[in-house]
Structure formats: C-alpha cells, structure tokens
Design an enzyme around this catalytic site. Structure first.
Site, PDB file in Angstrom:
ATOM      1  N   GLY A 110       0.937  -1.424  -0.135  1.00  0.00           N
ATOM      2  CA  GLY A 110       0.042  -0.004  -0.049  1.00  0.00           C
ATOM      3  C   GLY A 110       0.735   1.094   0.149  1.00  0.00           C
ATOM      4  O   GLY A 110       1.920   1.122  -0.613  1.00  0.00           O
ATOM      5  N   GLY A 111       0.381   2.491   0.543  1.00  0.00           N
ATOM      6  CA  GLY A 111       1.069   3.539   0.475  1.00  0.00           C
ATOM      7  C   GLY A 111       2.273   3.554   1.261  1.00  0.00           C
ATOM      8  O   GLY A 111       3.376   4.102   0.501  1.00  0.00           O
ATOM      9  N   THR A 113       4.338   1.123   1.340  1.00  0.00           N
ATOM     10  CA  THR A 113       5.436   0.252   0.399  1.00  0.00           C
ATOM     11  C   THR A 113       5.744   1.104  -0.854  1.00  0.00           C
ATOM     12  O   THR A 113       6.811   0.979  -1.085  1.00  0.00           O
ATOM     13  CB  THR A 113       4.726  -1.066  -0.055  1.00  0.00           C
ATOM     14  OG1 THR A 113       4.221  -1.635   1.103  1.00  0.00           O
ATOM     15  CG2 THR A 113       5.413  -1.764  -0.824  1.00  0.00           C
ATOM     16  N   THR A 133      -4.589  -2.404  -0.894  1.00  0.00           N
ATOM     17  CA  THR A 133      -4.844  -2.083   0.395  1.00  0.00           C
ATOM     18  C   THR A 133      -6.308  -2.023   0.474  1.00  0.00           C
ATOM     19  O   THR A 133      -6.872  -1.705  -0.507  1.00  0.00           O
ATOM     20  CB  THR A 133      -4.434  -0.801   0.844  1.00  0.00           C
ATOM     21  OG1 THR A 133      -5.202  -0.215   2.122  1.00  0.00           O
ATOM     22  CG2 THR A 133      -4.300   0.351  -0.097  1.00  0.00           C
ATOM     23  N   ASP A 135      -7.927  -0.154   2.015  1.00  0.00           N
ATOM     24  CA  ASP A 135      -8.345   1.234   2.075  1.00  0.00           C
ATOM     25  C   ASP A 135      -8.405   2.071   0.877  1.00  0.00           C
ATOM     26  O   ASP A 135      -9.136   3.145   0.865  1.00  0.00           O
ATOM     27  CB  ASP A 135      -7.153   2.014   3.195  1.00  0.00           C
ATOM     28  CG  ASP A 135      -7.187   1.691   4.370  1.00  0.00           C
ATOM     29  OD1 ASP A 135      -8.193   0.791   4.708  1.00  0.00           O
ATOM     30  OD2 ASP A 135      -6.265   1.854   5.015  1.00  0.00           O
ATOM     31  N   ARG A 170     -32.779  -0.478  17.989  1.00  0.00           N
ATOM     32  CA  ARG A 170     -31.336  -0.082  18.339  1.00  0.00           C
ATOM     33  C   ARG A 170     -30.786   0.853  17.458  1.00  0.00           C
ATOM     34  O   ARG A 170     -30.870   0.780  16.374  1.00  0.00           O
ATOM     35  CB  ARG A 170     -30.378  -1.122  19.089  1.00  0.00           C
ATOM     36  CG  ARG A 170     -30.705  -1.750  20.183  1.00  0.00           C
ATOM     37  CD  ARG A 170     -29.797  -2.816  20.428  1.00  0.00           C
ATOM     38  NE  ARG A 170     -30.022  -3.569  21.781  1.00  0.00           N
ATOM     39  CZ  ARG A 170     -29.705  -4.715  22.216  1.00  0.00           C
ATOM     40  NH1 ARG A 170     -29.231  -5.480  21.248  1.00  0.00           N
ATOM     41  NH2 ARG A 170     -29.853  -4.995  23.467  1.00  0.00           N
ATOM     42  N   GLU A 230     -12.692   4.292  10.940  1.00  0.00           N
ATOM     43  CA  GLU A 230     -12.000   4.336  12.174  1.00  0.00           C
ATOM     44  C   GLU A 230     -11.329   5.839  12.554  1.00  0.00           C
ATOM     45  O   GLU A 230     -11.332   6.190  13.360  1.00  0.00           O
ATOM     46  CB  GLU A 230     -10.545   3.557  12.076  1.00  0.00           C
ATOM     47  CG  GLU A 230     -10.671   1.994  12.151  1.00  0.00           C
ATOM     48  CD  GLU A 230      -9.321   1.277  11.805  1.00  0.00           C
ATOM     49  OE1 GLU A 230      -8.810   0.666  12.375  1.00  0.00           O
ATOM     50  OE2 GLU A 230      -8.733   1.768  10.573  1.00  0.00           O
ATOM     51  N   GLN A 299     -12.096  -7.699   8.071  1.00  0.00           N
ATOM     52  CA  GLN A 299     -12.317  -7.073   6.714  1.00  0.00           C
ATOM     53  C   GLN A 299     -11.179  -7.298   5.864  1.00  0.00           C
ATOM     54  O   GLN A 299     -11.305  -7.383   4.613  1.00  0.00           O
ATOM     55  CB  GLN A 299     -12.416  -5.353   6.830  1.00  0.00           C
ATOM     56  CG  GLN A 299     -13.736  -5.068   7.675  1.00  0.00           C
ATOM     57  CD  GLN A 299     -13.655  -3.536   8.152  1.00  0.00           C
ATOM     58  OE1 GLN A 299     -13.957  -2.864   7.636  1.00  0.00           O
ATOM     59  NE2 GLN A 299     -12.880  -3.597   9.389  1.00  0.00           N
ATOM     60  N   ARG A 300     -10.078  -7.945   6.631  1.00  0.00           N
ATOM     61  CA  ARG A 300      -9.085  -8.412   5.772  1.00  0.00           C
ATOM     62  C   ARG A 300      -8.799  -9.515   5.390  1.00  0.00           C
ATOM     63  O   ARG A 300      -7.789 -10.006   4.645  1.00  0.00           O
ATOM     64  CB  ARG A 300      -7.647  -7.579   6.397  1.00  0.00           C
ATOM     65  CG  ARG A 300      -7.560  -6.076   6.601  1.00  0.00           C
ATOM     66  CD  ARG A 300      -6.257  -5.727   6.480  1.00  0.00           C
ATOM     67  NE  ARG A 300      -4.977  -6.327   7.059  1.00  0.00           N
ATOM     68  CZ  ARG A 300      -4.543  -5.870   7.990  1.00  0.00           C
ATOM     69  NH1 ARG A 300      -4.658  -4.358   8.381  1.00  0.00           N
ATOM     70  NH2 ARG A 300      -3.590  -6.399   8.748  1.00  0.00           N
TER      71      ARG A 300
HETATM   72  O1  F6P Z   1      -3.935  -1.909   5.672  1.00  0.00           O
HETATM   73  C1  F6P Z   1      -4.657  -0.891   5.954  1.00  0.00           C
HETATM   74  C2  F6P Z   1      -5.457  -1.270   7.275  1.00  0.00           C
HETATM   75  O2  F6P Z   1      -6.101  -2.178   7.183  1.00  0.00           O
HETATM   76  C3  F6P Z   1      -6.115  -0.057   7.954  1.00  0.00           C
HETATM   77  O3  F6P Z   1      -7.425   0.076   7.334  1.00  0.00           O
HETATM   78  C4  F6P Z   1      -6.126  -0.114   9.447  1.00  0.00           C
HETATM   79  O4  F6P Z   1      -6.304   1.109  10.006  1.00  0.00           O
HETATM   80  C5  F6P Z   1      -4.838  -0.684   9.406  1.00  0.00           C
HETATM   81  O5  F6P Z   1      -4.496  -1.364   8.454  1.00  0.00           O
HETATM   82  C6  F6P Z   1      -4.615  -1.780  10.731  1.00  0.00           C
HETATM   83  O6  F6P Z   1      -3.383  -2.149  10.856  1.00  0.00           O
HETATM   84  P1  F6P Z   1      -2.775  -3.383  11.604  1.00  0.00           P
HETATM   85  O7  F6P Z   1      -3.149  -4.634  10.889  1.00  0.00           O
HETATM   86  O8  F6P Z   1      -1.340  -3.324  11.474  1.00  0.00           O
HETATM   87  O9  F6P Z   1      -3.323  -3.350  12.915  1.00  0.00           O
END
Ligand code: F6P
Length: 373
Positions: A110-111, A113, A133, A135, A170, A230, A299-300
């Site tokens: 990502g950025g 890198t 990424t 993001d 809610r 976040e 999410q990842r």
């Molecule tokens: O890679 C981007 C990201 O997923 C962001 O959205 C998030 O804020 C951050 O990484 C979280 O980083 P780590 O996995 O190092 O806690």
C-alpha cells in the site's frame, strides 16, 4: 537471457495478494522463463536474507487463498528494529539484492510500501510495485487489490446488523477500517444502506446524526445503522487537534509545547475509543439504546472476491510484461480499462482521499444518508 526476479509482500495483508503473486509468477515462468525468489515478511525478509525459490508448484492452488504465502510486515528498509535497535538496512538490502543477482524486485503493498520502494529505487534497485490495500487510498490508481473484498465483507456485516438493530429498536454503530481514507466506510455504507456514514475526510457534528436518527424514529423506524470509519473525527476534536498541533510547534514556553504534545498523544490513544464514545453520545441524545460493532481485521481476512482475483491477476501479469520490457522504478496502476506504469516519485507520499465533490457522496446524500455535516 532469462531473468531472476525477487518478490515480496509488505504492509497490512489484503485479499488478493496470493492471486497477484500467482499472476506475476505464472506469467514470468510461462512467457519469460524467469527464476523467481520470494522474500519472507516484507522488507524484513529481504534485509535478513530469508528467501524461498518460487516454483510453478508454489503458485498452484493459491488463487483463492487470503493473506499472503510470503508473510508480511510493516518494516521500513531505512528504519528497521533489529535486536532492539533501530537501524538503516538499505545497504544490507542492496547487498542481498546483488548477491541474489536480481534483475528486478516486485513489491506488493500500500502507501507505505510505495514510499519504501522509492527509497530502494534511490539506492539503485530496479523496483516495481503493485497497489494493494483494503483502504483504496493509493495515489494514481483507480483502485487497489483487497478493497472490493473488504467492501463486500463490511456490506454483509451491515446487512446482518440491520435485522438485529431492527428487532431491538437500537442504534448500531459499526466501525469500518480506514484511518485516513473513508472509501471503505462510504462504499460499504452506501451498499449496505447505512443511515449515517462518517468518514475522516468530512469532520462530523453529532447534531445532524442525532436529528437523522430521531427523524427515522418519528417515521416509525426506531432503529438506525451508523457506519463510521476508524479515523472519522468530530469538528470539535479536529479543531482541538489543530490548536494543539500549532501549540506543539510554536508555543513560547518549552513546558507548553510539551503539554500540547502529551495532549495530542492522549487524543491518539483515546481515538480507539471514539466510536464507543459516539455510540454512547447517540444513546444519550436520542434515547435509543446503542451498540458498537468493530469489524476490525475480519475485513482483511479470507477469500478474495472475484473482482479482486481478476484485478490481482491483471496487475500481476501486466507487471511481468513490464519487467520483460525492461521497465522499472514504477507502480503498475489501474487507470480506466487499462494498466499503466506510473513513476514511484508520483505515488510515494501521496494519499488518495475521498474528495469533497466525489459522486459517491452525492449518491449517499441523494438516498437521504446523513454524512454528519
Ligand atoms: O492496511 C490498512 C489497514 O487495514 C487500515 O485500514 C487499518 O487502519 C490498519 O491497516 C490496521 O493495521 P494493523 O493490521 O497493523 O493493525
């Protein structure tokens, strides 16, 4: 003559990395007969010379797998913690690159890198990067690997939260990843029909969010979903941060500068609580019970979407073509229907944020979503 190519994955993992490794690797093996060496755990593996030979078999069966078979880290070549000390490892990396007789190094990241790759380019390495990424905030590219999958996961979460929020009358505040960029919260918020979406690019006020929730309740919909990135920040906190930043740098007395610095650090630590505070404030001002769901690393994780697999494979094979054409010092960017090499200098240190006139914001407003301003 066949080439030897190094490859690594760096920064936070994101779905599609293995698909991209496979794309680069298969194209390099198949069309160009190259030898490929993978480095483990990002730039750290390159500095510590931890590598593996990537054969055809290594790439088989990884298209659909999440994460990265190479491992990753957020280590920077020029500032790496080694045995408790922070060291500049650029020279060591250059040495290892030469020792492996690499003709080029491919970095998927990502950025951060892109910045690290530029440092290594300036140190003389022939380097190419691919943008990934969740993001979606890498400059000069329309999109990044992992974003589509993460948006799908966050959207599904919002869908599921709807039925429980509805049943209990809610407010559910759902925290979506994205410290600086709100693409994920905005995209998933629209796709999931969130009633309010708060992103870092638009400092919010709590009042319009409260009003939106109350209006829904008045219309008989006494539940609401608030999707928050976040890094979303209220106008009040943003103003306080600006004052402290200024004081930290320009206050007359050393003590005042130090105090401002401490207060800023405290704000940063408390940031992880800001979505909880938001949920509590909404409960207080609307009288509706609130709950917070933090989606976090879910999410990842897991299988990349079809869109990300396609994107990663296209990026990977485009990268192999560029290597064979002798192009380096670039990131392979997605622009319109095609892939284009862009100089690392144009990408490093830039961030693609949601611009205030982006059509997705109009779309959200047009379906009555509150953006907190
Ligand atoms: O890679 C981007 C990201 O997923 C962001 O959205 C998030 O804020 C951050 O990484 C979280 O980083 P780590 O996995 O190092 O806690």
């Amino acid at each position: 003559m066949s080439k030897t190519i190094g490859i690594l994955t760096a920064g936070g993992d994101s779905p599609g990395l293995n698909a991209a490794l496979r794309g680069v690797g298969k194209a390099l093996h198949g069309a160009y007969g190259s030898r490929i060496i993978g480095f483990r755990d990002g730039f750290r593996g390159l500095a510590e010379n931890r590598s593996l030979q990537i054969e055809r078999d290594t790439l088989s069966g990884i298209l659909t797998i999440g994460g990265t078979i190479l491992g990753t880290s957020r280590d920077k070549p020029h500032r790496m913690s080694i045995g408790g000390e922070t060291r500049d490892m650029v020279e060591t990396i250059v040495h290892n690159y030469k020792n492996h007789k690499l003709d080029a190094l491919v970095c998927l990241g990502g950025g951060g890198t892109q910045k690290n790759a530029l440092v290594l380019k300036q140190a003389g390495l022939k380097i190419l990067t691919l943008p990934k990424t969740i993001d979606n905030d890498v400059a000069m590219t329309d999109t990044t690997m992992g974003f589509d999958t993460a948006m799908g996961i966050a959207t599904e979460a919002i869908d599921r939260l709807h039925s429980t929020a509805h049943s209990h009358h809610r407010i559910v505040v759902v925290e979506v990843m994205g410290h600086r960029a709100g693409w994920l919260a905005l995209g998933a918020g629209i796709a999931g029909g969130a009633d309010a979406i708060l992103i870092p690019e638009l400092n919010y006020r709590i009042e319009p969010v409260v009003e939106a929730v109350k209006l829904r309740a008045k219309r008989g919909r006494n539940f609401s979903i608030v999707a928050v990135a976040e890094g979303a920040i209220s106008q009040e906190d943003a103003a306080l941060r600006e004052t402290l930043e200024l004081k930290k740098d320009t206050a007359d007395s050393k003590l005042e500068r130090k105090r401002a610095k401490h207060k800023l650090a405290r704000m940063d630590t408390q940031r992880s609580n800001h979505t909880l505070r938001l949920a509590q404030q909404l409960e207080h001002f609307t009288g509706l019970e609130s709950r917070l769901t933090i989606l976090g690393h879910l999410q990842r994780g897991g299988t990349p979407s079809a869109t990300d697999r396609l994107l990663a494979t296209r990026l990977g094979t485009a990268c192999a073509d560029l290597i064979s054409a002798g192009v380096h010092g670039v990131m392979v960017a997605v622009q319109g229907d095609g892939m284009r090499p862009v100089p690392l200098e144009d990408v490093a240190g830039q961030r693609k944020l949601v611009p205030s006139d982006h059509p997705w914001l109009d779309t959200a407003r047009n379906v009555g979503t509150c953006l907190g301003n």
